[in-house]
Design a protein around this motif. Structure first.
Motif, PDB file in Angstrom:
ATOM      1  N   ALA A   6      -8.854  46.818  65.543  1.00 20.35           N
ATOM      2  CA  ALA A   6     -10.074  47.179  64.819  1.00 20.35           C
ATOM      3  C   ALA A   6      -9.765  47.890  63.510  1.00 20.35           C
ATOM      4  N   ASP A   7     -10.502  47.495  62.491  1.00 26.32           N
ATOM      5  CA  ASP A   7     -10.496  48.189  61.215  1.00 26.32           C
ATOM      6  C   ASP A   7     -11.711  49.119  61.190  1.00 26.32           C
ATOM      7  N   THR A   8     -11.765  49.993  60.235  1.00 26.37           N
ATOM      8  CA  THR A   8     -12.843  50.971  60.143  1.00 26.37           C
ATOM      9  C   THR A   8     -14.210  50.326  59.924  1.00 26.37           C
ATOM     10  N   GLY A   9     -14.285  49.294  59.102  1.00 25.41           N
ATOM     11  CA  GLY A   9     -15.566  48.686  58.738  1.00 25.41           C
ATOM     12  C   GLY A   9     -16.448  48.323  59.917  1.00 25.41           C
ATOM     13  N   ILE A  45      -7.147  54.481  62.013  1.00 28.92           N
ATOM     14  CA  ILE A  45      -8.526  53.992  61.957  1.00 28.92           C
ATOM     15  C   ILE A  45      -9.447  54.963  62.690  1.00 28.92           C
ATOM     16  N   LEU A  46      -9.002  55.486  63.811  1.00 29.96           N
ATOM     17  CA  LEU A  46      -9.781  56.485  64.541  1.00 29.96           C
ATOM     18  C   LEU A  46     -10.096  57.669  63.622  1.00 29.96           C
ATOM     19  N   ASN A  76      -0.657  53.817  68.328  1.00 27.71           N
ATOM     20  CA  ASN A  76      -0.045  54.541  67.222  1.00 27.71           C
ATOM     21  C   ASN A  76       0.937  53.643  66.484  1.00 27.71           C
ATOM     22  N   PRO A  77       0.831  53.539  65.177  1.00 33.10           N
ATOM     23  CA  PRO A  77       1.855  52.832  64.425  1.00 33.10           C
ATOM     24  C   PRO A  77       3.196  53.570  64.543  1.00 33.10           C
ATOM     25  N   LEU A  99      -3.265  52.710  51.990  1.00 32.45           N
ATOM     26  CA  LEU A  99      -2.134  52.840  52.901  1.00 32.45           C
ATOM     27  C   LEU A  99      -2.583  52.603  54.342  1.00 32.45           C
ATOM     28  N   VAL A 100      -3.800  52.995  54.670  1.00 31.52           N
ATOM     29  CA  VAL A 100      -4.327  52.726  56.019  1.00 31.52           C
ATOM     30  C   VAL A 100      -4.394  51.225  56.252  1.00 31.52           C
ATOM     31  N   ASP A 101      -4.959  50.468  55.313  1.00 30.36           N
ATOM     32  CA  ASP A 101      -5.057  49.018  55.485  1.00 30.36           C
ATOM     33  C   ASP A 101      -3.679  48.369  55.579  1.00 30.36           C
ATOM     34  N   ALA A 102      -2.759  48.791  54.752  1.00 30.22           N
ATOM     35  CA  ALA A 102      -1.402  48.231  54.805  1.00 30.22           C
ATOM     36  C   ALA A 102      -0.733  48.555  56.140  1.00 30.22           C
ATOM     37  N   THR A 103      -0.990  49.736  56.670  1.00 27.29           N
ATOM     38  CA  THR A 103      -0.435  50.111  57.970  1.00 27.29           C
ATOM     39  C   THR A 103      -1.020  49.244  59.078  1.00 27.29           C
TER      40      THR A 103
END
Length: 131
Positions: A6-9, A45-46, A76-77, A99-103
């Motif tokens: 899941a992404d934030t959107g 994302i959380l 966790n990444p 950086l969040v999206d790339a992670t």
């Protein structure tokens, strides 16, 4: 693994009745459940989604949202995921990829799962999107 990352959107859209993607997020949540897909929520994302809910709706709503979110499968990444994500951000610096999206893209690639997102940056990063 029969899962999506899941992404934030979509997470925020499901929580915000005024969000343009609210109904879409609810339909997709039902579809994921019917398909038996595990929704993995990466810790970045959380944190990001909680902050958005907190800012938009206040602490009580954010705590309710968090109670539901932590019942999901959190992941966790790794430090290596973050290193690769930093390289992606540097390589695509003209596109303003967070950086969040790339992670999340790096994590999805490593886990070989699709990302549940409404963000076009994942297409640019050539990450499989769950649609």
């Amino acid at each position: 693994m029969h899962a999506v990352l899941a992404d934030t959107g979509p997470l925020f859209a499901a929580a915000d009745e005024d969000d343009a993607d609210h109904e879409r997020a609810l339909r997709q949540t039902d579809e994921l459940e019917r398909d038996g897909r595990i929704v993995l929520i990466p810790y970045p994302i959380l944190l990001e989604a909680y902050s958005l809910v907190l800012k938009r709706f206040g602490s009580q709503a954010a705590l309710r949202w968090l109670s539901n979110a932590v019942e999901a499968s959190l992941i966790n990444p790794t430090p290596e995921d973050y290193s690769i994500a930093c390289a992606i951000v540097r390589a695509l610096s003209d596109l303003d990829i967070s950086l969040v999206d790339a992670t999340i893209a790096t994590l999805a690639t490593r886990l070989k799962v699709e990302v549940w997102t409404y963000d076009h940056h994942f297409d640019v990063m050539r990450v499989p999107i769950w649609r």
